[in-house]
Design a protein around this motif. Structure first.
Motif, mmCIF file in Angstrom:
data_model
loop_
_atom_site.group_PDB
_atom_site.id
_atom_site.type_symbol
_atom_site.label_atom_id
_atom_site.label_comp_id
_atom_site.label_asym_id
_atom_site.label_seq_id
_atom_site.Cartn_x
_atom_site.Cartn_y
_atom_site.Cartn_z
ATOM 1 N N LEU A 169 0.810 -1.219 0.000
ATOM 2 C CA LEU A 169 0.000 0.000 0.000
ATOM 3 C C LEU A 169 0.842 1.268 0.000
ATOM 4 O O LEU A 169 0.429 2.295 -0.541
ATOM 5 N N GLN A 170 2.036 1.189 0.639
ATOM 6 C CA GLN A 170 2.916 2.356 0.758
ATOM 7 C C GLN A 170 2.105 3.614 1.120
ATOM 8 O O GLN A 170 2.003 4.557 0.337
ATOM 9 N N PRO A 171 1.482 3.619 2.302
ATOM 10 C CA PRO A 171 0.544 4.673 2.676
ATOM 11 C C PRO A 171 1.150 6.069 2.780
ATOM 12 O O PRO A 171 0.425 7.063 2.819
ATOM 13 N N TRP A 172 2.475 6.146 2.818
ATOM 14 C CA TRP A 172 3.129 7.458 2.922
ATOM 15 C C TRP A 172 3.193 8.193 1.579
ATOM 16 O O TRP A 172 3.435 9.394 1.545
ATOM 17 N N ILE A 173 2.982 7.475 0.482
ATOM 18 C CA ILE A 173 3.060 8.105 -0.838
ATOM 19 C C ILE A 173 1.940 9.129 -1.003
ATOM 20 O O ILE A 173 0.774 8.840 -0.749
ATOM 21 N N GLY A 174 2.284 10.292 -1.428
ATOM 22 C CA GLY A 174 1.299 11.343 -1.646
ATOM 23 C C GLY A 174 1.169 12.287 -0.475
ATOM 24 O O GLY A 174 0.863 13.471 -0.649
ATOM 25 N N VAL A 175 1.405 11.788 0.737
ATOM 26 C CA VAL A 175 1.283 12.638 1.933
ATOM 27 C C VAL A 175 2.389 13.664 1.959
ATOM 28 O O VAL A 175 2.149 14.868 2.116
ATOM 29 N N TRP A 176 3.637 13.203 1.771
ATOM 30 C CA TRP A 176 4.766 14.124 1.853
ATOM 31 C C TRP A 176 4.848 15.022 0.618
ATOM 32 O O TRP A 176 5.265 16.162 0.705
ATOM 33 N N ARG A 177 4.413 14.513 -0.520
ATOM 34 C CA ARG A 177 4.441 15.334 -1.722
ATOM 35 C C ARG A 177 3.515 16.532 -1.577
ATOM 36 O O ARG A 177 3.834 17.640 -1.951
ATOM 37 N N ARG A 178 2.342 16.287 -1.032
ATOM 38 C CA ARG A 178 1.376 17.374 -0.824
ATOM 39 C C ARG A 178 1.933 18.390 0.169
ATOM 40 O O ARG A 178 1.818 19.594 -0.023
ATOM 41 N N GLY A 179 2.584 17.853 1.224
ATOM 42 C CA GLY A 179 3.163 18.765 2.219
ATOM 43 C C GLY A 179 4.271 19.607 1.610
ATOM 44 O O GLY A 179 4.373 20.803 1.872
#
Length: 208
Positions: free
Chosen positions: A192-202
């Motif tokens: 799932l790699q749930p961290w993907i997208g979270v840090w990019r948005r930040g």
């Protein structure tokens, strides 16, 4: 070949889930115990077995079961998991209120109590995130990261609780289901790699 592989995976999974329950039926720890204690003990064993299904259902790792269907089942098994834990905790409370008070207030002298309570509260947090997902209005990436994080705490806490306690499960069956559970959770996080997208948005917000 695909059908045989699916049957093999499902058979192995069923074995890993059912064997601890079967072993628990012959446990010496249940001798001369009250019916309430027996029910509470079995509820804990069943909860661990249900927990094994959760990451596999959420990540589509079970052969022959589409991820969309798996996630719907994941919600219902999540409810079943909560009910099993509720029976486990209430049953132990009825059996020995002082011990449960010590456990819930983190004053118990045993480490397995601490890990069990941490897993319980993490499960409640994960369930609340799922139940109030729309009302919380979290971005999908952030919600997924939070849910997977709490779920990981549930798995680690539950495994530590099960390994440390001398309960109704046999040593071999207990270690086996805990090892498979850790592996299932690790595979799920990797997939799932749930961290993907979270840090990019930040990072994008910081650049603005």
């Amino acid at each position: 070949m695909t059908v045989l592989r699916a049957l093999l995976v499902w058979s192995l999974l069923a074995g890993v889930m059912v064997v601890p329950v079967i072993v628990a039926t012959g446990s010496e720890f249940l001798q001369y115990r009250s019916a309430t204690y027996v029910v509470a003990g079995f509820a804990g064993v069943i909860a661990l077995s249900i927990l094994l299904l959760q990451p596999l259902l959420a990540s589509g790792l079970l052969p022959g079961l589409p991820m969309s269907v798996g996630r719907r089942v994941h919600r219902w098994t999540g409810v079943a998991l909560l009910l099993a834990i509720a029976v486990h905790v209430v049953g132990l409370w009825i059996t020995s209120p002082p011990d449960m008070i010590d456990a819930l207030t983190f004053t118990a002298p045993t480490a397995f109590s601490v890990f069990g309570v941490i897993a319980m509260w993490a499960l409640i947090a994960a369930a609340l995130l799922a139940g109030f997902r729309k009302k919380l209005r979290l971005r999908p990436q952030l919600w997924r990261l939070a849910h997977v994080t709490w779920a990981s705490v549930v798995v680690v806490g539950s495994v530590a609780h099960a390994i440390l306690i001398e309960g109704t499960m046999g040593t071999v069956s207990k270690i086996l289901i805990c090892a498979v559970l850790i592996a299932a959770m690790a595979l799920t996080v990797h997939r799932l790699q749930p961290w993907i997208g979270v840090w990019r948005r930040g990072a994008a917000n910081l650049r603005r």
